[in-house]
Motif scaffolding. Structure first.
Motif, mmCIF file in Angstrom:
data_model
loop_
_atom_site.group_PDB
_atom_site.id
_atom_site.type_symbol
_atom_site.label_atom_id
_atom_site.label_comp_id
_atom_site.label_asym_id
_atom_site.label_seq_id
_atom_site.Cartn_x
_atom_site.Cartn_y
_atom_site.Cartn_z
ATOM 1 N N TYR A 175 0.814 -1.213 0.000
ATOM 2 C CA TYR A 175 0.000 0.000 0.000
ATOM 3 C C TYR A 175 0.854 1.272 0.000
ATOM 4 N N LYS A 176 2.148 1.127 -0.059
ATOM 5 C CA LYS A 176 3.022 2.296 -0.045
ATOM 6 C C LYS A 176 2.765 3.139 -1.292
ATOM 7 N N ARG A 177 2.612 4.439 -1.104
ATOM 8 C CA ARG A 177 2.332 5.330 -2.216
ATOM 9 C C ARG A 177 3.566 5.518 -3.091
ATOM 10 N N THR A 178 3.328 5.608 -4.370
ATOM 11 C CA THR A 178 4.375 5.947 -5.331
ATOM 12 C C THR A 178 3.898 7.144 -6.150
ATOM 13 N N ALA A 179 4.803 7.727 -6.900
ATOM 14 C CA ALA A 179 4.440 8.871 -7.743
ATOM 15 C C ALA A 179 3.374 8.451 -8.753
ATOM 16 N N GLN A 180 2.344 9.260 -8.895
ATOM 17 C CA GLN A 180 1.264 9.006 -9.846
ATOM 18 C C GLN A 180 1.072 10.256 -10.709
ATOM 19 N N PRO A 181 1.969 10.499 -11.644
ATOM 20 C CA PRO A 181 1.933 11.743 -12.410
ATOM 21 C C PRO A 181 0.851 11.757 -13.487
ATOM 22 N N ALA A 182 0.349 12.951 -13.770
ATOM 23 C CA ALA A 182 -0.575 13.131 -14.898
ATOM 24 C C ALA A 182 0.198 13.238 -16.209
ATOM 25 N N SER A 183 1.408 13.770 -16.157
ATOM 26 C CA SER A 183 2.233 13.934 -17.353
ATOM 27 C C SER A 183 2.550 12.572 -17.963
ATOM 28 N N ALA A 184 2.399 12.468 -19.276
ATOM 29 C CA ALA A 184 2.570 11.159 -19.904
ATOM 30 C C ALA A 184 3.001 11.281 -21.354
ATOM 31 N N ILE A 185 3.676 10.238 -21.815
ATOM 32 C CA ILE A 185 4.034 10.048 -23.222
ATOM 33 C C ILE A 185 3.383 8.754 -23.674
ATOM 34 N N LEU A 186 2.784 8.790 -24.839
ATOM 35 C CA LEU A 186 2.121 7.617 -25.427
ATOM 36 C C LEU A 186 2.684 7.417 -26.822
ATOM 37 N N CYS A 187 3.191 6.212 -27.112
ATOM 38 C CA CYS A 187 3.805 5.990 -28.419
ATOM 39 C C CYS A 187 3.543 4.562 -28.887
ATOM 40 N N GLY A 188 3.826 4.328 -30.157
ATOM 41 C CA GLY A 188 3.709 2.974 -30.687
ATOM 42 C C GLY A 188 3.174 2.941 -32.098
ATOM 43 N N ASP A 189 2.740 1.750 -32.476
ATOM 44 C CA ASP A 189 2.120 1.493 -33.784
ATOM 45 C C ASP A 189 0.616 1.442 -33.555
ATOM 46 N N PHE A 190 -0.082 2.454 -34.054
ATOM 47 C CA PHE A 190 -1.515 2.571 -33.815
ATOM 48 C C PHE A 190 -2.352 2.015 -34.968
ATOM 49 N N ASN A 191 -1.701 1.607 -36.054
ATOM 50 C CA ASN A 191 -2.397 1.021 -37.198
ATOM 51 C C ASN A 191 -3.551 1.899 -37.677
ATOM 52 N N MET A 192 -3.319 3.213 -37.703
ATOM 53 C CA MET A 192 -4.307 4.165 -38.196
ATOM 54 C C MET A 192 -3.597 5.275 -38.947
ATOM 55 N N LEU A 193 -4.212 5.743 -40.021
ATOM 56 C CA LEU A 193 -3.658 6.857 -40.774
ATOM 57 C C LEU A 193 -3.810 8.154 -39.978
ATOM 58 N N PRO A 194 -3.033 9.172 -40.304
ATOM 59 C CA PRO A 194 -3.084 10.417 -39.535
ATOM 60 C C PRO A 194 -4.456 11.078 -39.480
ATOM 61 N N ASP A 195 -5.273 10.896 -40.520
ATOM 62 C CA ASP A 195 -6.591 11.552 -40.539
ATOM 63 C C ASP A 195 -7.716 10.620 -40.104
ATOM 64 N N ASP A 196 -7.376 9.430 -39.609
ATOM 65 C CA ASP A 196 -8.397 8.504 -39.133
ATOM 66 C C ASP A 196 -9.113 9.126 -37.921
ATOM 67 N N PRO A 197 -10.450 9.137 -37.912
ATOM 68 C CA PRO A 197 -11.172 9.726 -36.777
ATOM 69 C C PRO A 197 -10.766 9.131 -35.433
ATOM 70 N N MET A 198 -10.430 7.838 -35.408
ATOM 71 C CA MET A 198 -10.030 7.240 -34.144
ATOM 72 C C MET A 198 -8.621 7.675 -33.737
ATOM 73 N N LYS A 199 -7.769 7.939 -34.716
ATOM 74 C CA LYS A 199 -6.459 8.495 -34.373
ATOM 75 C C LYS A 199 -6.635 9.891 -33.801
ATOM 76 N N LEU A 200 -7.500 10.680 -34.398
ATOM 77 C CA LEU A 200 -7.775 12.024 -33.896
ATOM 78 C C LEU A 200 -8.443 11.978 -32.522
ATOM 79 N N ARG A 201 -9.192 10.915 -32.272
ATOM 80 C CA ARG A 201 -9.858 10.751 -30.987
ATOM 81 C C ARG A 201 -8.843 10.716 -29.839
#
Length: 278
Positions: A175-201
C-alpha cells in the motif's frame, strides 16, 4: 530527453535479415536515447519468417546494459512441448523506474484475424520530474477492434490523472504510495492513418482537467503531412503509409524540440521515430 519508438517486426528486416543486434545498433546511431519502446518483439515463434526460437526480450535486454528492460507481453500461448510463446511490446529505459503496469486492451469478437493487444506503462523519474511512458500496438485487422482499444487507453489515462489529483492514504508494503503523475508520453504502432477519426480521438479533450494528448509531429509541423512510417521498403505488402506516432500530454508539448522519422533503414517493415524533449 530522447525517446525512440519502433515496430521492429520481430527484428526481421525488409531485406530478409533477422538481427536483434542491428535494431539496437541502428537505434543507438539515431540518438543517445533515454528510452526505447519496441513493438512486435517475439519469444519462441519460429514460424514468424526466419524468427529463431530465441527469446528476443532477453536478447535485446542483453544488448543494452545499463537500461532496465520491461516486457509487455500481450499474447502468450504454448508450443507442443508446453514452452511459452510470447509476443508483444518492450520498453528499455535508463531513467529510474518507479512503477510498471501492464494493461490488457479490449479484445472483441470479429471475423477478421485478430489477437490480444496490450498497453505497457512505466512511471519513470524524468529529467523534469515523474512521468508515465506508455507504448502499445493496436489491432491491425479492423477499426471495430481498435475503437474500444482507443477508448480504453483514454480511460486508463483519465484514471491515472484522477489518481494524481487525489490525496491517497499511505500504507505499508503493497500500500506504499508511489508517484502518480498526470504527465505522460504515449507511443507505438496505432495502425491508423493520420486523418483517421479514431487516431484524432486520441487527442480529443477530456471533460475534466485531464490533460489531453498532443501529436508530436503535428505540433512541431502543423502544415506538413506525417512522414511515411510503414511499408516504405515493402510496398507490395501494403501502400506506404504512416501509423506510428508519439503523443505527449499538453503540459509536455512545450518540451517538444524535434521529431525525426528515419525513412532509410531496412531493419524492419516500419521506420523508427525519434522525439527529443527539452
Amino acid at each position: 530527453m530522447n525517446l525512440i519508438t519502433w515496430n521492429v517486426q520481430w527484428c526481421l528486416g525488409a531485406d530478409g535479415v533477422l538481427d536483434p543486434a542491428r535494431i539496437v545498433s541502428h537505434a543507438r546511431a539515431m540518438a543517445d536515447f533515454d528510452t526505447l519502446c519496441l513493438q512486435e518483439v517475439a519469444d519462441n515463434f519460429p514460424e514468424l519468417g526466419e524468427a529463431p526460437q530465441g527469446d528476443q526480450f532477453r536478447q535485446i535486454a542483453e544488448l543494452l546494459p545499463g537500461f532496465e528492460a520491461i516486457a509487455g507481453v500481450a499474447l502468450e500461448t504454448r508450443d507442443e512441448a508446453g514452452r511459452p510463446k510470447r509476443f508483444g511490446n518492450m520498453m528499455l529505459t535508463r531513467l529510474p523506474v518507479i512503477q510498471v503496469q501492464r494493461h490488457s486492451l479490449p479484445w472483441g469478437a470479429h471475423p477478421n484475424r485478430n489477437m490480444p493487444r496490450g498497453l505497457l506503462e512505466a512511471v519513470v523519474q524524468g529529467p523534469w520530474g515523474p512521468l508515465r511512458i506508455m507504448t502499445t500496438h493496436l489491432e491491425y485487422s479492423h477499426s471495430d477492434l481498435r475503437r474500444p482499444q482507443i477508448e480504453a487507453i483514454r480511460s486508463l489515462h483519465a484514471q491515472a490523472c484522477a489518481r494524481s489529483r487525489t490525496e491517497r492514504e499511505d500504507g505499508p508494503h503493497t500500500y506504499k504510495r508511489t508517484a502518480q503523475p498526470a504527465s505522460a508520453i504515449l507511443c507505438g504502432d496505432f495502425n491508423m492513418l493520420p486523418d483517421d477519426p479514431m487516431k484524432l480521438r486520441i487527442s480529443e479533450p477530456f471533460a475534466d482537467e485531464t490533460p489531453c494528448f498532443v501529436d508530436a509531429w503535428a505540433h512541431l509541423n502543423p502544415d506538413t503531412p506525417h512522414p511515411i512510417s510503414a511499408c516504405i521498403q515493402q510496398p507490395s505488402y501494403a501502400l506506404p503509409h504512416c501509423c506510428d506516432y508519439v503523443f505527449a500530454t499538453s503540459d509536455l508539448a512545450p518540451r517538444f524540440r524535434a521529431v525525426h522519422y528515419d525513412a532509410a533503414t531496412r531493419a524492419s517493415d516500419h521506420q523508427p521515430v525519434l522525439v527529443t524533449f527539452a
